[in-house]
Design an enzyme around this catalytic site. Structure first.
Site, short mmCIF file in Angstrom:
data_model
loop_
_atom_site.label_atom_id
_atom_site.label_comp_id
_atom_site.label_asym_id
_atom_site.label_seq_id
_atom_site.Cartn_x
_atom_site.Cartn_y
_atom_site.Cartn_z
N ASP A 95 0.88 -1.16 0.00
CA ASP A 95 0.00 0.00 0.00
C ASP A 95 0.93 1.22 0.00
O ASP A 95 1.77 1.36 0.89
CB ASP A 95 -0.84 -0.08 1.28
N SER A 102 -3.13 5.13 -13.82
CA SER A 102 -4.16 4.85 -14.86
C SER A 102 -4.62 3.40 -14.97
O SER A 102 -5.53 3.12 -15.75
CB SER A 102 -3.70 5.31 -16.26
N THR A 103 -4.00 2.49 -14.21
CA THR A 103 -4.33 1.07 -14.43
C THR A 103 -5.49 0.56 -13.57
O THR A 103 -5.80 -0.63 -13.60
CB THR A 103 -3.11 0.15 -14.19
N ASP A 153 -5.85 7.45 -4.82
CA ASP A 153 -6.15 8.83 -4.45
C ASP A 153 -6.89 8.86 -3.11
O ASP A 153 -6.53 9.60 -2.18
CB ASP A 153 -7.00 9.46 -5.57
N1 AR6 Z 1 -1.44 1.81 -2.83
C1 AR6 Z 1 -0.86 1.58 -4.03
N2 AR6 Z 1 -1.56 1.35 -5.15
C2 AR6 Z 1 -2.91 1.37 -5.05
C3 AR6 Z 1 -3.59 1.61 -3.84
C4 AR6 Z 1 -2.79 1.85 -2.69
N3 AR6 Z 1 -3.33 2.10 -1.50
N4 AR6 Z 1 -4.93 1.55 -4.08
C5 AR6 Z 1 -5.08 1.27 -5.40
N5 AR6 Z 1 -3.86 1.15 -5.98
P1 AR6 Z 1 -6.55 4.02 -9.43
P2 AR6 Z 1 -6.34 5.50 -11.96
C6 AR6 Z 1 -3.52 0.83 -7.39
O1 AR6 Z 1 -7.93 3.58 -9.75
O2 AR6 Z 1 -6.61 4.27 -12.73
C7 AR6 Z 1 -9.33 8.04 -8.58
O3 AR6 Z 1 -10.68 8.14 -8.20
C8 AR6 Z 1 -4.52 0.09 -8.21
O4 AR6 Z 1 -4.38 -1.32 -8.01
O5 AR6 Z 1 -6.25 4.47 -8.04
O6 AR6 Z 1 -5.22 6.39 -12.39
C9 AR6 Z 1 -8.76 9.38 -9.02
O7 AR6 Z 1 -9.28 10.47 -8.29
C10 AR6 Z 1 -4.15 0.50 -9.62
O8 AR6 Z 1 -3.19 -0.42 -10.15
O9 AR6 Z 1 -6.08 5.26 -10.40
C11 AR6 Z 1 -9.15 9.41 -10.45
O10 AR6 Z 1 -10.49 9.85 -10.61
C12 AR6 Z 1 -3.45 1.84 -9.46
O11 AR6 Z 1 -3.35 2.07 -8.05
C13 AR6 Z 1 -9.05 7.97 -10.90
O12 AR6 Z 1 -9.23 7.20 -9.71
C14 AR6 Z 1 -4.20 2.99 -10.07
O13 AR6 Z 1 -5.59 2.83 -9.84
C15 AR6 Z 1 -7.69 7.65 -11.44
O14 AR6 Z 1 -7.67 6.35 -11.96
#
Ligand code: AR6
Length: 171
Positions: A9, A120-121, A33
């Site tokens: 995390d 973005s993933t 986020d």
């Molecule tokens: N620590 C590390 N990685 C994480 C964690 C964590 N605590 N939680 C999730 N991930 P995402 P995006 C990973 O959806 O696709 C938000 O609402 C997850 O497994 O967080 O860029 C923003 O405000 C994935 O591989 O970001 C935007 O609206 C990675 O983080 C939108 O999501 C990115 O997933 C951005 O979407």
């Protein structure tokens, strides 16, 4: 610059800069986020609001920084990844810019270490293999001055395994 891969995390990670996968509003969201804002406390969102009032948010591919609040970091860099649109919206260039603009901020502040999530993933649906290849290639080609440690912080198994294989290919 040393590159390390960890499955963790990102809010538990120790680094001078922790990168957040934000959105253009800078007003918080889910995924990483949500986790960063929850663990870091309200100061992060307050500074994001101030930036938003000043410059109207953050464009896709660009990056801004705030305090890291209660996190084990000096700053949080907020970058906005592209939403996957089947590769029709120049997503690869935009994703590349997220990594290089975040690195530029860290370098400008003379920071030594930086931790990236897999931008973005998640919610934005970018295919994990392509996203990992762009992330690795971009940071490998970036000429760094102050940064000596870069952490790729994967949260899900698929990203972790994808990074593992693709980082080995560079060794
Ligand atoms: N620590 C590390 N990685 C994480 C964690 C964590 N605590 N939680 C999730 N991930 P995402 P995006 C990973 O959806 O696709 C938000 O609402 C997850 O497994 O967080 O860029 C923003 O405000 C994935 O591989 O970001 C935007 O609206 C990675 O983080 C939108 O999501 C990115 O997933 C951005 O979407």
């Amino acid at each position: 610059m040393e590159i390390q891969l960890i499955k963790e995390d990102i809010t538990k990670v120790q680094a001078d800069a922790i990168v957040n996968a934000a959105n253009t509003s800078l007003l918080g969201g889910g995924g990483v986020d949500g986790a960063i804002n929850k663990a870091g406390g309200k100061e992060i969102l307050e500074e994001c609001r101030a930036i938003r009032n000043r410059q109207g948010g953050c464009k896709v591919g660009e990056a801004v920084f705030t305090t890291a609040g209660k996190l084990n970091a000096k700053i949080v860099i907020h970058t906005v990844g592209p939403k996957w649109n089947k590769g029709k919206s120049n997503e690869s260039e935009k994703l590349k810019n997220c990594y290089s603009n975040s690195l530029k901020i860290a370098e400008k502040l003379n920071l030594k270490s930086i931790a990236f999530p897999n931008i973005s993933t998640g919610i934005y649906g970018y295919p994990k293999l392509e996203a990992a290849q762009i992330a690795i290639e971009t940071v490998r080609n970036h000429k760094t001055k102050s940064i000596n440690l870069l952490l790729f912080v994967c949260y899900d198994e698929e990203n972790f395994n994808t990074y593992k294989v693709n980082l080995q290919a560079w060794e």
